[in-house]
Design an enzyme around this catalytic site. Sequence first.
Site, mmCIF file in Angstrom:
data_model
loop_
_atom_site.group_PDB
_atom_site.id
_atom_site.type_symbol
_atom_site.label_atom_id
_atom_site.label_comp_id
_atom_site.label_asym_id
_atom_site.label_seq_id
_atom_site.Cartn_x
_atom_site.Cartn_y
_atom_site.Cartn_z
ATOM 1 N N ASP A 168 0.862 -1.167 0.000
ATOM 2 C CA ASP A 168 0.000 0.000 0.000
ATOM 3 C C ASP A 168 0.910 1.232 0.000
ATOM 4 O O ASP A 168 2.102 1.119 0.305
ATOM 5 C CB ASP A 168 -0.885 -0.040 1.256
ATOM 6 C CG ASP A 168 -1.778 1.178 1.353
ATOM 7 O OD1 ASP A 168 -2.355 1.570 0.330
ATOM 8 O OD2 ASP A 168 -1.897 1.736 2.458
ATOM 9 N N ASP A 196 -1.632 -0.970 6.041
ATOM 10 C CA ASP A 196 -1.837 -0.474 7.403
ATOM 11 C C ASP A 196 -3.270 -0.077 7.711
ATOM 12 O O ASP A 196 -3.613 0.124 8.866
ATOM 13 C CB ASP A 196 -0.930 0.735 7.661
ATOM 14 C CG ASP A 196 -1.445 1.981 6.950
ATOM 15 O OD1 ASP A 196 -1.686 1.913 5.725
ATOM 16 O OD2 ASP A 196 -1.630 3.004 7.623
ATOM 17 N N ASP A 224 -7.180 -2.337 3.919
ATOM 18 C CA ASP A 224 -6.153 -3.287 3.478
ATOM 19 C C ASP A 224 -6.392 -4.694 4.024
ATOM 20 O O ASP A 224 -5.758 -5.649 3.589
ATOM 21 C CB ASP A 224 -4.753 -2.812 3.924
ATOM 22 C CG ASP A 224 -4.324 -1.542 3.211
ATOM 23 O OD1 ASP A 224 -4.692 -1.390 2.032
ATOM 24 O OD2 ASP A 224 -3.643 -0.717 3.837
#
Length: 657
Positions: A359, A551, A555
Amino acid sequence: MKDCCNHDDIVEIKHEHTHPKSTAVAEDEHSHDHGQADGPQWKQHLGLLIGLGILVCVLVMDYGFGIQLPKWISLAVNAFAYLLAGWGVLKLAIRKVMRGDIFNEFVLMSVATLGAFYIGEYAEGVAVMVFYSIGEWFQDAAVDKAKASIKALLDIRPDEVTVIRDGSAKVLNARTIKLDEIIQVKAGEKVGLDGELLSNQGAFNTAALTGESRPDTKYKGDTVLAGMINLNTVSEIKVTALFQDSKLSKILEMVQDASSRKSQTQLFISRFAKVYTPIVFFLALALALIPYLVVENYVFNDWLYRALVFLVISCPCALVVSIPLGYFGGIGLASKNGILFKGGNFLDVMTKINTIVMDKTGTLTKGVFKVQKVVVADGISEKELIKLAAILESNSTHPVAKAIVDYVGEAIGDEKATEVEEIAGHGLVGIIGDKEVLTGNLKLLKKYDINYPKELTEIIDTIVVLAINKKYAGYITIADEIKEDAKEAIRQMHALNIKTVMLSGDKQAVADQVAKIVGIDNAYGDLLPEGKVAKVEALKNEGRHIAFVGDGVNDAPVIALADAGIAMGGLGSDAAIETADIVIQNDQVLKIVTALKIGKLTRNIVWQNIGLAMSVKVAVLSLGAFGVANLWEAVIADVGVAFLAILNAVRIQRKKV
């Protein structure tokens, strides 16, 4: 040492945290105490020490002075020494046989040593039991040392804290402290509970949680966690989590649970031992009896002796003891570096990873946003726009939302949003007063068919757009910062021949800009959570072994889908941390590389132990079958290789990665 046929993890710290005197295995699963009983070690093994002394005296008399005792006296003396040294093994062997468990280490040793007495080799029978028990003693000490070092590494919570009650300071058990109470932490003391710093500022050593010894300065209102060490001034902290709910408690729980998740190698060795041990019994029986049919001048005692040697050396203890200890050593080393593996199986998984998918926000970037510019449409002031945005965004934990709320500060007032709905990957919708307010990205406006200026699509920076009563009202630009170690981490991943991919909900232009700076191979922007899932599924369909690093709440689905899900634990959401297989405590991108290296280091040491144990056993088994090796050599080889394998496993914790 564990039962070779009914093997659980050799290192189990879960019970040790709740019952310090308990052992890693139940008494009926082991003949010894693993050093957990009260009192000095020599008292616990007094019978063994006396048995060893008698054996030495007998050998000195026989070989040193040539004094031959009458047979019945020799039998009595050696039998006494044998029982002193091996009573625990014999007792456990009988108990297991009565339960129908015949093929195990304790029965194997009992049969081998009693067989030696049967053929008149009294001293060798005693020696096998004595050296076997001594070897177990030293192995237990190695295991206990490993357990103690890991426990000391992890269980760093102080049992007592200083709490301010009725205007005075009282030292109380940390478990009795309630939420919102104020605790006082002096310089040099460990923080006992998670809380919010009330003092203006303080410096804390966070090494126990993050693996980083660099002081971390906290300011009034910042979060302080149990396990941190106050470095300078006296600090006052308002408790925000109970003792059992602190972040450190969750870390301990994760590592404790990790010991119950076996790697494929561990599972294979456990299954191997269950098949291997009975095969060895029958091979030894065949070695003693079959030569009667094919060998001239067959002497039963000679072939029985070879079979006994075969039994002693065949014990697979080195494998079933050292391998789980190796994996737990890897987990301990990772914890020392601020990385939490939730099971030995994930150490294995990391050795197969060839693609790291990340990410952007909070992973490659700091996730600490700041408002740069506020642009309004006609009919609304900048002050009103940013206040409405802050009121609505105060219902979100996203770093962008926090940046807007922090920017407005106390000017946000007491007004609240109602009927708030968070649309994953889009933004927020809610009612403020008589206004319906939308804050989020351009996809949110498209979803509600709200027109907006085309030039917004050309802005590279992260923007939050607002709409009031279904009409575009303006936008806010937000700046993030790339982590200092991101570029080096990507370089090291490439050096390990690992492909890097970045997935982001931000615009493609923003994703491309970050990817170019840090050196990511491929970057994909404008992705909703389901879009990230689709990208990972596509990579898996190509045969890639994937670790996903994220995080945020959005996700969690893709973390669960990846072969190894990695959560950035410091800034990460609880959902991501709970879903992840591996948690990085300090949010450093370089720790991903460290996790990869620890996985490979653990695998190498485990396979070194397997190779060492199997090669020595095959060699001595062959020598025993041909009558070259004797019982002395067999027991020394068995105990020695187990001890060396355990020492090799324990050294993982001293490695630097």
